[in-house]
Enzyme design. Structure first.
Site, short mmCIF file in Angstrom:
data_model
loop_
_atom_site.label_atom_id
_atom_site.label_comp_id
_atom_site.label_asym_id
_atom_site.label_seq_id
_atom_site.Cartn_x
_atom_site.Cartn_y
_atom_site.Cartn_z
N SER A 207 0.77 -1.45 0.26
CA SER A 207 -0.23 0.02 -0.13
C SER A 207 0.34 1.16 -0.10
O SER A 207 1.65 1.23 -0.98
CB SER A 207 -0.82 0.06 0.82
N ASP B 284 -10.40 -3.92 -4.32
CA ASP B 284 -9.64 -2.75 -3.73
C ASP B 284 -10.00 -1.15 -5.06
O ASP B 284 -9.64 -1.13 -5.55
CB ASP B 284 -8.32 -3.49 -3.36
N HIS C 19 -8.26 -5.24 0.16
CA HIS C 19 -6.59 -4.01 0.41
C HIS C 19 -6.08 -4.86 1.92
O HIS C 19 -7.11 -5.15 2.81
CB HIS C 19 -6.58 -2.82 -0.01
#
Length: 370
Positions: free
Chosen positions: A206, A301, A331
Site C-alpha cells: 500500500s 480494492d 486491500h
C-alpha cells in the site's frame, strides 16, 4: 492503507479487548477461521460479486465481523487512536508467529528499523528493504512483524523493515526521504548486515509499496545503486486521477473512499504535492531502467486500477514486470495470515522474490517467473 483499524472496535469492544487477554482474543479469531466452510458461509452471508469477481469467503467473513463491530472504513478517529487500534487488530489477524527467525533492532542514522534473519541464511544473503503500509499515517514495525517474518523465511532472504516518519506530524516528503535514506544506508552497510550489495531489493504494501516504487525510481535517477528487484503489494501510484475501482469499491471493503481522502489530507494536504513523482510515481516522465518488478493487486480494492496502471506503464518502459491480480481478495491481505487463502497469495509473491534474488543482476531473464 493496509489494515482495518480494528476487528472489534466499537463503543463497547475496545473496553472488552482491554480486559480479555490477547492470547484468548487471537485464539478466538483463529478458531473462527477454522470452522467448517458451511458455517463460515452462514456467518458471512451470501456471496458477494462485483465486476465479474466473487469475494473470497474468508475475506467476506473478516469484513462481516469488522462491520458488525466497527462500521465501514478505517478513518473514524484521530491518528493517535487509529494507530493504537491498528496495532491491536494486527495482533488478532497476524496468525501464529513465524519461526525460526532472528530479529535485531537497528538504528539507520536516526531511522528505527528491524532486521529479520531466517534460520539457515548466512553471510552475503539477499536483502529486502521493506516499507509498511498504513496510508503514511498508521503502521509501524509491530503491525507488519509477521508478514516480514513470513517473507524472510519463505524467500530465504533477510528483511530490513523501516520505521519511517508518519504524517500528519511529518507530512510529505518526510516518508520519502526516510525511505530513500534507509535504502542507501543498507547499500552502504551491506557488509555489516551480512548481505550481498548486488541483491538488495525494495518492497512494501500500500503506502509502503508507494515508497518502495518511489525509492527505486529515485535511486535510478540519482545514480545511486539500483535495487535488484521491486516487490509491490497493492501500491498507491497516482493521487491525481480517480479511477474506476475507487468508485466500485468506495465502501464496504476496509479501505474506503473516505479513508483514502483522510490519508491523503494528512500526508499531502497541499494539492500540488500530489502530482509530484515522489508521491504519484505514475506521473514520472521516465520509468526506464527500473529493476524487475512484481506487482500484486486485489480485486476488491479501490487502489486496484492505479496499481495495474503502474504495471502497464512499467511494461511500456521495457521493465520486466509480473502483475498478479487476486480477484477475490481485499486491500491489506498480506497482514491477514490467520486465513490460508491470504497466506497463499503472499506465498506467490515470496516465491517470485526468492527466484529473482537467487539470480545475479546479469542473470535476470526478460521477465522473472514465480
Amino acid at each position: 492503507m493496509a489494515l482495518p483499524t480494528s476487528l472489534l472496535a466499537s463503543n463497547v469492544a475496545p473496553v472488552l479487548l482491554d480486559v480479555i487477554p490477547p492470547r484468548i482474543q487471537t485464539a478466538a479469531v483463529r478458531a473462527l477461521f477454522a470452522l467448517p466452510r458451511p458455517v463460515r458461509r452462514l456467518i458471512a452471508g451470501r456471496p458477494i460479486r462485483v465486476d465479474g469477481q466473487e469475494l473470497e469467503l474468508d475475506a467476506q467473513l473478516l469484513l462481516t465481523l469488522n462491520r458488525l463491530a466497527n462500521g465501514d472504513g478505517l478513518a473514524h478517529r484521530d491518528p493517535d487512536r487509529s494507530r493504537v487500534e491498528m496495532r491491536r487488530s494486527s495482533r488478532l489477524i497476524a496468525g501464529e508467529t513465524i519461526e525460526p527467525v532472528a530479529v535485531r533492532t537497528l538504528d539507520l542514522d536516526g531511522i528505527p528499523a528491524r532486521l529479520y534473519t531466517p534460520e539457515g541464511v548466512g553471510e552475503r544473503a539477499p536483502l529486502l528493504v521493506f516499507y509498511h503500509g498504513g496510508g503514511w499515517v498508521l503502521g509501524d514495525l509491530d503491525t507488519h512483524d509477521n508478514p516480514c517474518r513470513f517473507i524472510a523465511r519463505g524467500a530465504a532472504v533477510k528483511v530490513l523493515s523501516v520505521d519511517y516518519r508518519l504524517a500528519p506530524e511529518h507530512p510529505f516528503p518526510a516518508a520519502v526521504d526516510d525511505a530513500l535514506s534507509a535504502y542507501l544506508w543498507a547499500s552502504k552497510n551491506a557488509d555489516s548486515l551480512g548481505v550481498d550489495p548486488t541483491r538488495i531489493a525494495v518492497g512494501g504494501d500500500s503506502a509502503g509499496g508507494n515508497l518502495a516504487a518511489v525509492t527505486a525510481h529515485q535511486a535510478v535517477r540519482t545514480g545511486a545503486p539500483t535495487p535488484a528487484f521491486q516487490l509491490l503489494f497493492y501500491p498507491g501510484t497516482d493521487a491525481t486521477v480517480r479511477r474506476r475501482s475507487r468508485d466500485l469499491f468506495a465502501t464496504d471493503y476496509f479501505l474506503t473512499d473516505h479513508d483514502i481522502d483522510w490519508f491523503l489530507n494528512h500526508y499531502a494536504s497541499k494539492r500540488e504535492h500530489r502530482a509530484d513523482p515522489r508521491f504519484s510515481i505514475l506521473r514520472a516522465q521516465d520509468l526506464t531502467n527500473l529493476p524487475p518488478t512484481y506487482i500484486a493487486t486485489a480485486g476488491f480494492d479501490p487502489l486496484r486500477d492505479e496499481g495495474e496502471a503502474y504495471a502497464t506503464a512499467l511494461r511500456a518502459a521495457n521493465v520486466p514486470t509480473i502483475h498478479t491480480r487476486h480477484p477475490n481478495l481485499i486491500h491489506g491481505y498480506i497482514n491477514f495470515l490467520t486465513a490460508l487463502t491470504f497466506r497463499a497469495a503472499l506465498q506467490e509473491a515470496v516465491t517470485t522474490l526468492k527466484t529473482a534474488l537467487a539470480l545475479t543482476p546479469t542473470q535476470h531473464p526478460s521477465s522473472p517467473h514465480p
